[in-house]
Design an enzyme around this catalytic site. Structure first.
Site, short mmCIF file in Angstrom:
data_model
loop_
_atom_site.label_atom_id
_atom_site.label_comp_id
_atom_site.label_asym_id
_atom_site.label_seq_id
_atom_site.Cartn_x
_atom_site.Cartn_y
_atom_site.Cartn_z
N ASP A 1 3.39 4.43 4.64
CA ASP A 1 4.27 4.47 3.46
C ASP A 1 5.51 5.30 3.73
O ASP A 1 5.57 6.06 4.69
CB ASP A 1 3.55 5.16 2.28
CG ASP A 1 2.34 4.39 1.82
OD1 ASP A 1 2.34 3.15 1.91
OD2 ASP A 1 1.38 5.04 1.34
N ARG B 1 0.54 0.27 8.59
CA ARG B 1 1.80 0.28 7.82
C ARG B 1 1.87 1.57 7.05
O ARG B 1 1.28 1.70 5.98
CB ARG B 1 1.82 -0.88 6.84
CG ARG B 1 1.86 -2.22 7.51
CD ARG B 1 1.88 -3.31 6.47
NE ARG B 1 1.83 -4.61 7.15
CZ ARG B 1 1.67 -5.75 6.52
NH1 ARG B 1 1.55 -5.76 5.19
NH2 ARG B 1 1.63 -6.88 7.18
N ARG C 1 -4.46 9.09 0.83
CA ARG C 1 -3.81 9.95 -0.16
C ARG C 1 -4.64 10.05 -1.44
O ARG C 1 -4.67 11.09 -2.10
CB ARG C 1 -2.39 9.45 -0.44
CG ARG C 1 -1.48 9.65 0.77
CD ARG C 1 -0.20 8.84 0.69
NE ARG C 1 0.57 9.19 -0.48
CZ ARG C 1 1.66 8.55 -0.87
NH1 ARG C 1 2.11 7.53 -0.16
NH2 ARG C 1 2.30 8.93 -1.95
#
Lengths: 258, 258
Positions: free
Chosen positions: B57, B55, B203
């Site tokens: 972002d 999934r 990230r």
């Protein structure tokens, strides 16, 4: 001309996608317009006009565009570059700022310009290249394209590849390089260098060369287009998105190590 | 489950800039949503649900995302791929469509995923990379970064690098690769491979490694963050724009030559 004014050369890069081209217009965001607004603000509101080395169309990008302008500012070169970097948007970046002799003229003094045109050769189109390349999945006849490219270099009249919006009368330009190469990552690159280009000339050359690559035109058709000066014989104008003003060269630039 | 339904695996690439991430939402354009709409239309209005391998972002890109779904369609693999290519927008492209055993599950069957994170190391930021890279002009201490990267691989609890939105309880993942390399064209690339990733994990890793590169964190801080499982010790979350879901690998994929 105020006595305190100095002429600056500013090298720029931009993503042309969100600009209505280079030249200032009454409406629409243009590269020249955004740059002049920033410089005018830097100069406390006194209007600045810039002269660009090339007028890129809407959607055309620049890896190196060069402009010159007169500025009345106490800032040193590096300070002005920093200020511009902070004021300009993410899709228009200053690469270098320097003071030049007042006689410098970004367009007239350029000894050569190089445009490159990028093809995305992947099967379905790489979405990360969609803004910056023309997707072309089919096979291209590289031998035929190279045969056609070899007919281009030289000093000649380019009317056959000029767009209908081209208003200049003298259409003689000296093309010094015309190549096509495919990279390992599924990209194709055309590269054209000349002392100047006509409106839509590179995009019309690419559109015609792609017809050669597809086998729709014989390579020798290039010679007929050049000889007849007839745009009707050439291929379609390739989309702006793949075109990048790659480099503008000036006498003495290399000696400086730029 | 209708008797005529077959399970398909669809490999995709997308530019995440104009999507509100992967997962379907009541409002907002998402990758899953756009894909399901196209497949539902292909199936004559019978609703299709897809399962994605990861999934991503909002703003995160994919070079290879993999989904599976049940489809009732008379189309063969290549026909379905053509139809999808024509129906999907330019920023969401099908790479390959194939029929798989009904037991295939895009997320659970993936043996490893690779994410890459791109840095634009140019002085002023390359406008053609602005959507696809984090601009970082300053010098990076490569030795310190590599020392920190070497502490990452292994099977461990990654709570220290999980975003606050992470809801899974078992935060153990096996990281098999963590590297950073700078290319000749002024780009830097982080690469991370694992059997799975937590929300914002890559990230947060990149944000922390950049603090190491800037000299604000000692390389050994990585060990403390992992041991304490304390997100407060880690660096900021790096922006989505530089992150690319690079590859999703399945057992047997290589034998097939994909």
């Amino acid at each position: 001309l105020s006595p305190g004014a100095r002429r600056f050369r500013i090298d720029l890069a931009y993503d042309g996608t969100a600009f209505e081209g280079w030249q200032v217009q009454p409406r629409g965001r243009t590269v020249q317009g955004v740059l002049e607004q920033a410089l005018t603000r830097l100069q406390g509101g006194r209007v600045v006009r810039v002269r660009g080395a090339g007028r890129t169309d809407a959607g055309v990008h620049a890896r190196q565009q060069v402009v010159d302008c007169l500025l009345e500012t106490p800032l040193a070169e590096a300070e002005l570059e920093h200020a511009l970097a902070a004021m300009l948007p993410e899709d228009l970046r200053p690469l270098r700022v320097r003071v030049v002799p007042d006689a410098f003229h970004a367009r007239r003094d350029a000894s050569s310009k190089t445009y490159r045109y990028r093809l995305d050769l992947s099967r379905r189109g790489d979405p990360l290249l969609a803004r910056y390349a023309l997707h072309h999945a089919g096979p291209l006849d590289l031998e035929a394209m190279r045969e056609a490219l070899a007919l281009l270099p030289g000093r000649r009249d380019w009317s056959g590849f000029a767009g209908s919006a081209c208003t200049v009368r003298d259409r003689t330009r000296c093309l010094t390089e015309a190549t096509y190469a495919e990279g390992p990552e599924g990209e194709g690159w055309f590269s054209f260098s000349a002392d100047g280009f006509l409106t839509h000339m590179v995009r019309n050359l690419v559109g015609t060369l792609l017809e050669v690559g597809r086998g729709r035109f014989e390579p020798g058709r290039i010679g007929r287009i050049l000889a007849a000066g007839d745009r009707q014989l050439a291929g379609p104008t390739a989309p702006a998105r793949g075109l990048i003003l790659w480099e503008v060269a000036y006498p003495g630039d290399e000696a400086e190590g730029t």
